[in-house]
Design an enzyme around this catalytic site. Structure first.
Site, PDB file in Angstrom:
ATOM      1  N   ASP A 100      42.530  19.110  20.992  1.00  0.00           N
ATOM      2  CA  ASP A 100      42.533  18.829  22.427  1.00  0.00           C
ATOM      3  C   ASP A 100      43.841  19.363  23.018  1.00  0.00           C
ATOM      4  O   ASP A 100      44.922  19.174  22.429  1.00  0.00           O
ATOM      5  CB  ASP A 100      42.409  17.330  22.693  1.00  0.00           C
ATOM      6  CG  ASP A 100      42.344  17.018  24.173  1.00  0.00           C
ATOM      7  OD1 ASP A 100      41.248  17.147  24.753  1.00  0.00           O
ATOM      8  OD2 ASP A 100      43.398  16.672  24.756  1.00  0.00           O
ATOM      9  N   ILE A 101      43.745  20.051  24.157  1.00  0.00           N
ATOM     10  CA  ILE A 101      44.947  20.563  24.822  1.00  0.00           C
ATOM     11  C   ILE A 101      45.628  19.403  25.554  1.00  0.00           C
ATOM     12  O   ILE A 101      44.996  18.704  26.370  1.00  0.00           O
ATOM     13  CB  ILE A 101      44.575  21.675  25.820  1.00  0.00           C
ATOM     14  CG1 ILE A 101      43.871  22.840  25.088  1.00  0.00           C
ATOM     15  CG2 ILE A 101      45.819  22.192  26.545  1.00  0.00           C
ATOM     16  CD1 ILE A 101      43.380  23.936  26.002  1.00  0.00           C
TER      17      ILE A 101
ATOM     18  N   GLU B  96      38.384  20.658  27.506  1.00  0.00           N
ATOM     19  CA  GLU B  96      39.533  21.292  26.856  1.00  0.00           C
ATOM     20  C   GLU B  96      39.581  20.996  25.378  1.00  0.00           C
ATOM     21  O   GLU B  96      40.626  21.180  24.734  1.00  0.00           O
ATOM     22  CB  GLU B  96      40.823  20.818  27.523  1.00  0.00           C
ATOM     23  CG  GLU B  96      41.202  19.368  27.270  1.00  0.00           C
ATOM     24  CD  GLU B  96      40.534  18.403  28.235  1.00  0.00           C
ATOM     25  OE1 GLU B  96      41.016  17.271  28.349  1.00  0.00           O
ATOM     26  OE2 GLU B  96      39.536  18.784  28.902  1.00  0.00           O
TER      27      GLU B  96
END
Length: 583
Positions: A452-453, A501
């Site tokens: 996950d960003i 994301e």
């Protein structure tokens, strides 16, 4: 430092269209090359052998049907030779035959042999007297033979004063005999390379003197028509207009010995075998009709040369001369046929393309045959048929290749994320289910990484969604660049966009420690090292990752993914920018 990139440019939007246009031009170019190759092969005569086979079929089913009744064959048969004597005969025999035909009112006498050298003086004089007295037109052949060496003999040994160097020259009959002929000409017949006789030369030269084909001159006895000005092939040769009955049944035939017996029988008051009416007002072709020297015909039979000459004369008398379509016009017709075929194959696909090609080929073949049968005009049909076939084969191959490429493109669109180029999660789940089954059967380790960003929402809110899209693409490129992909398929890793994301990576043959330390941690560092500039501002990125491995006894991937998701949640709770392994 990575600079700002436009999301989609106009050039990229039209790339597919440009590629398609380029492919279409390549297709047109190959079509043109095929037509050009066939045109070249047709022009140089490479297809003449197969065209000759078609000509033979046309002759069998569409040739001349009726023989002109003004032609009769005076045949020197095997029985004639047994009864009268071996060949060559004394010339007084020919004198008797000439007087007989003249008395019975023959319209012309065509000899299929000449009288070149002096023989017994009394025989020669008898023949000369006979030729002088008869009123019937005589036609005598000349033979094209190698020039003889000039020599004289000394004590039984030859001394050559002038050696022949391969030059050909005409061999004439004796001047006293030839002077009585209405016309002289050649009787040369040359088979095609396959051994079948199909053509004759309307004129032939030895380099200094040109001679017409004698049968043409003989036919002028009944009319002045000639085919010397008709269309011939590229060598000037003309087609022999074969009758469908090309053997002994084609013309009325009288054996010489029957003719002589009938002549003397009439004088003695005996009923003749042959009536004088059989030769009255007829052009009599006199020659040997045995198998020796016979020519192969398009019908699979053999025909003596004297009957071949009669075939040509028959065509002139009947007016049914077979002409050859000019080669240049024939070539244009083949090119036009190829262009029509190209149009059909481009416009139609699948079975319709095949049916269109078959229909076009059938129309072309039928048209050539009907023109031959009705107008006696030979148009080469096979080159056009082969051209249509070649164009269809290429069209089918091209359509198959294009279909495969289009299906591959559609598959790519259906299984890849349009922004990042990674697999979509739906297709990724199918792959993961299959890989889990394989790993359980082979007892191989399998791990997944959920990524996950960090603070992606803030990036979108601060810099806008175009910046966020660029970030997603850069992260996806980093992930793809750091997993195994250029290996055997059983060792390839898979990456997909999990949603928003989030990304997911499946590592084959990777234990939990290897997946965490060697892969996930390396990916985290690579993303952290990225320097992305957007509108003059530097954007720093970090990611959080959760790692889990497939446990013994698990045959579906869902528990493993849930553990990786829980590990990712812990990484977020522990401050982000880190890797956490699941239990």
């Amino acid at each position: 430092m990575t600079k700002q990139e436009p999301i989609d440019t106009t050039e990229k939007l039209f790339t597919r269209t440009r590629v398609r246009r380029y492919i279409d031009w390549v297709r047109v170019g190959i079509y043109a090359a095929i037509i050009g190759c066939f045109s070249f092969f047709f022009w140089i005569g490479s297809l003449s052998r197969i065209e000759n086979m078609a000509l033979d079929v046309f002759h069998r089913h569409g040739g001349l049907r009726e023989a002109d009744p003004r032609i009769v064959i005076i045949g020197i048969t095997e029985e004639t030779l047994d009864e009268i004597g071996k060949w060559p005969w004394p010339r007084r025999y020919h004198a008797v035959l000439a007087r007989l035909l003249d008395q019975w009112g023959a319209a012309g006498i065509f000899f299929d042999f000449n009288f070149p050298e002096e023989t017994r003086k009394e025989d020669d004089e008898d023949l000369i007297r006979a030729f002088r007295k008869i009123r019937t037109p005589l036609y005598l052949p000349v033979e094209l033979k190698p020039k003889k060496d000039k020599k004289f003999w000394i004590h039984g040994f030859p001394v050559v004063t002038e050696e022949n160097t391969g030059k050909m020259m005409w061999e004439h009959s004796l001047p006293e005999i030839e002077d009585r002929a209405r016309a002289i000409g050649h009787r040369y017949l040359q088979e095609d390379p396959d051994g079948v006789l199909r053509r004759f030369s309307p004129s032939l030269s030895d380099g200094s003197l040109t001679m017409p084909y004698l049968a043409l001159k003989a036919a002028e006895t009944a009319g002045p028509e000639t085919i010397l000005k008709d269309f011939g092939d590229n060598r000037g040769d003309l087609l022999i207009p074969w009758l469908q009955r090309s053997g002994d049944e084609a013309f009325a035939k009288i054996a010489v010995h029957d003719l002589i017996h009938s002549y003397y029988g009439i004088q003695k008051g005996v009923v003749p075998v042959v009536s004088p009416e059989a030769v009255k007002d007829k052009i009599c072709f006199v020659g040997i009709v045995s198998r020796s020297g016979a020519k192969a015909t398009p019908f699979g039979t053999i025909c003596p040369p004297v009957m071949v000459h009669a075939q040509v004369a028959n065509a002139i008398l009947s007016g049914n001369r077979i002409r050859i379509f000019p080669k240049f016009l024939n070539l244009l017709a083949i090119i036009a046929l190829g262009m029509i075929a190209v149009f059909l194959f481009v416009a139609l696909r699948g079975p319709w393309s095949l049916l269109a090609g078959l229909f076009l080929g059938a129309v072309w073949l039928c048209a050539c045959f009907l023109i031959f049968k009705c107008l006696y005009l030979w148009i080469s049909p096979v080159s056009g048929i082969l051209l249509i076939l070649s164009l269809f084969i290429f069209s089918a191959i091209y359509a198959q290749a294009s279909g495969v490429k289009e299906r591959s493109a559609l598959f790519h669109l259906a299984t890849r994320d349009g922004l990042t180029g990674l697999y979509v999660i739906r297709h990724f789940r199918l792959i993961m289910n299959q890989v889990v089954r394989e790993a359980r059967i082979r007892k191989e380790p399998l791990s997944v990484i959920l990524i996950d960003i960090d603070r992606f929402k803030n990036i979108n809110d601060t810099y806008g969604h175009p910046a966020g899209d660029m970030i997603l693409k850069k992260v996806a490129q980093t992930l793809i660049g750091n997993i195994r992909k250029k290996r055997p398929f059983s060792q390839v890793d898979f990456a997909a966009r999990y949603g928003g994301e989030e990304f997911i990576i499946m590592l084959r043959k990777a234990e939990l420690k290897e997946a965490s330390v060697h892969v996930a941690e390396r990916l985290r560092k690579r993303v952290e090292e990225l320097k992305i500039e957007w509108e003059g501002k530097l954007i720093r990125l970090t990611i959080s990752a959760g790692v889990a491995t497939l446990r013994a006894g698990e045959d579906i991937p869902d528990p493993m993914v849930h553990r990786a998701d829980a590990a990712l949640y812990k990484a977020k709770e522990q401050g982000r920018n880190r890797v956490v392994s699941g239990s």
